[in-house]
Design a protein around this motif. Structure first.
Motif, PDB file in Angstrom:
ATOM      1  N   GLU A  87      43.297  39.607  54.654  1.00 36.43           N
ATOM      2  CA  GLU A  87      42.479  39.145  53.532  1.00 36.43           C
ATOM      3  C   GLU A  87      43.230  39.329  52.215  1.00 36.43           C
ATOM      4  O   GLU A  87      43.236  38.428  51.361  1.00 36.43           O
ATOM      5  CB  GLU A  87      41.163  39.924  53.463  1.00 36.43           C
ATOM      6  N   ALA A  88      43.846  40.486  52.038  1.00 36.22           N
ATOM      7  CA  ALA A  88      44.588  40.757  50.808  1.00 36.22           C
ATOM      8  C   ALA A  88      45.749  39.784  50.645  1.00 36.22           C
ATOM      9  O   ALA A  88      46.035  39.331  49.526  1.00 36.22           O
ATOM     10  CB  ALA A  88      45.076  42.199  50.791  1.00 36.22           C
ATOM     11  N   ILE A 124      41.217  49.580  49.714  1.00 38.23           N
ATOM     12  CA  ILE A 124      40.385  50.776  49.875  1.00 38.23           C
ATOM     13  C   ILE A 124      38.900  50.418  49.819  1.00 38.23           C
ATOM     14  O   ILE A 124      38.094  50.991  50.561  1.00 38.23           O
ATOM     15  CB  ILE A 124      40.747  51.906  48.876  1.00 38.23           C
ATOM     16  N   GLU A 125      38.527  49.468  48.996  1.00 34.65           N
ATOM     17  CA  GLU A 125      37.119  49.065  48.950  1.00 34.65           C
ATOM     18  C   GLU A 125      36.677  48.480  50.287  1.00 34.65           C
ATOM     19  O   GLU A 125      35.599  48.790  50.784  1.00 34.65           O
ATOM     20  CB  GLU A 125      36.875  48.073  47.803  1.00 34.65           C
ATOM     21  N   ARG A 126      37.516  47.643  50.887  1.00 33.34           N
ATOM     22  CA  ARG A 126      37.169  47.038  52.183  1.00 33.34           C
ATOM     23  C   ARG A 126      37.201  48.071  53.306  1.00 33.34           C
ATOM     24  O   ARG A 126      36.394  48.008  54.232  1.00 33.34           O
ATOM     25  CB  ARG A 126      38.107  45.873  52.491  1.00 33.34           C
ATOM     26  N   ALA A 150      29.884  41.157  50.776  1.00 33.32           N
ATOM     27  CA  ALA A 150      30.619  42.429  50.753  1.00 33.32           C
ATOM     28  C   ALA A 150      32.073  42.182  50.363  1.00 33.32           C
ATOM     29  O   ALA A 150      32.639  42.926  49.555  1.00 33.32           O
ATOM     30  CB  ALA A 150      30.528  43.117  52.112  1.00 33.32           C
ATOM     31  N   ARG A 151      32.655  41.149  50.928  1.00 31.38           N
ATOM     32  CA  ARG A 151      34.047  40.827  50.590  1.00 31.38           C
ATOM     33  C   ARG A 151      34.174  40.479  49.110  1.00 31.38           C
ATOM     34  O   ARG A 151      35.092  40.929  48.425  1.00 31.38           O
ATOM     35  CB  ARG A 151      34.536  39.676  51.466  1.00 31.38           C
ATOM     36  N   GLU A 152      33.238  39.712  48.592  1.00 33.60           N
ATOM     37  CA  GLU A 152      33.246  39.342  47.173  1.00 33.60           C
ATOM     38  C   GLU A 152      33.079  40.576  46.292  1.00 33.60           C
ATOM     39  O   GLU A 152      33.732  40.692  45.253  1.00 33.60           O
ATOM     40  CB  GLU A 152      32.144  38.322  46.879  1.00 33.60           C
ATOM     41  N   LYS A 153      32.231  41.516  46.698  1.00 32.11           N
ATOM     42  CA  LYS A 153      32.062  42.747  45.924  1.00 32.11           C
ATOM     43  C   LYS A 153      33.379  43.531  45.851  1.00 32.11           C
ATOM     44  O   LYS A 153      33.766  44.016  44.790  1.00 32.11           O
ATOM     45  CB  LYS A 153      30.970  43.615  46.548  1.00 32.11           C
ATOM     46  N   ILE A 198      35.514  44.387  42.366  1.00 28.31           N
ATOM     47  CA  ILE A 198      35.938  45.746  42.003  1.00 28.31           C
ATOM     48  C   ILE A 198      37.451  45.793  41.820  1.00 28.31           C
ATOM     49  O   ILE A 198      37.968  46.390  40.872  1.00 28.31           O
ATOM     50  CB  ILE A 198      35.469  46.759  43.061  1.00 28.31           C
ATOM     51  N   ALA A 199      38.173  45.156  42.720  1.00 25.01           N
ATOM     52  CA  ALA A 199      39.637  45.164  42.674  1.00 25.01           C
ATOM     53  C   ALA A 199      40.173  44.494  41.413  1.00 25.01           C
ATOM     54  O   ALA A 199      41.206  44.882  40.888  1.00 25.01           O
ATOM     55  CB  ALA A 199      40.216  44.482  43.908  1.00 25.01           C
TER      56      ALA A 199
END
Length: 158
Positions: A68-69, A114-116, A148-151, A155-156
């Protein structure tokens, strides 16, 4: 032999080896994040932590996050290793390293990761403190959950 791109391991994490892995091509920026076992939480003195994981699924989730990243920051190279088992105060439970020609992408890819991890990787933390222990945190989001992915992305990139 170089370390793998993602890992879930009982062995101590080697930040320098992960930095060398992503920064070996002369990138302009390398950003690292190390989550360390702290000596306090919620007003209690922490003695140690134990992490458990469903390892095959945890590795797949880490691979998914790295993919994803890469979609979001194509120039970034990323590694993520998470430790399981008993960890003492000050030991690293997770190390993430991101390299990119530009620092903004490296920072964002590292923060997104880290968020994911907190959202979707099936790793659970048991905190041992004066007088007892308790299970804390754990991934609760569906990996397919676009919100969740969008959140994590928001944040990133904040």
């Amino acid at each position: 032999m170089p370390p793998p791109q993602v890992a879930v391991t009982a062995e101590p994490l080697d930040t320098a080896a992960l930095v060398a892995l992503v920064g070996a091509q002369g990138e302009g920026a390398v950003v690292t994040f190390a989550g360390l076992v702290r000596d306090h939480n919620l007003g209690r003195r922490v003695e140690f932590l134990e992490y458990e994981a469903y390892e095959p699924l945890a590795v797949r989730a880490l691979e998914r996050i790295v993919d994803e990243a890469k979609e979001l920051w194509p120039s970034a190279r990323l590694v993520a290793h998470h430790r399981i088992g008993r960890l003492e105060i000050g030991e690293a439970s997770i190390v993430i390293a991101a390299a990119s020609p530009h620092r903004a992408d490296a920072f964002a890819a590292c923060r997104y990761t880290i968020e994911r991890v907190k959202q979707i990787v099936p790793i659970w933390k048991r905190e041992h403190f004066d007088g007892g222990d308790v299970w804390l945190e754990g991934a609760t989001a569906d990996p397919e959950d676009a919100a969740a992915r969008e959140k994590a992305y928001r944040i990133a990139c904040a």
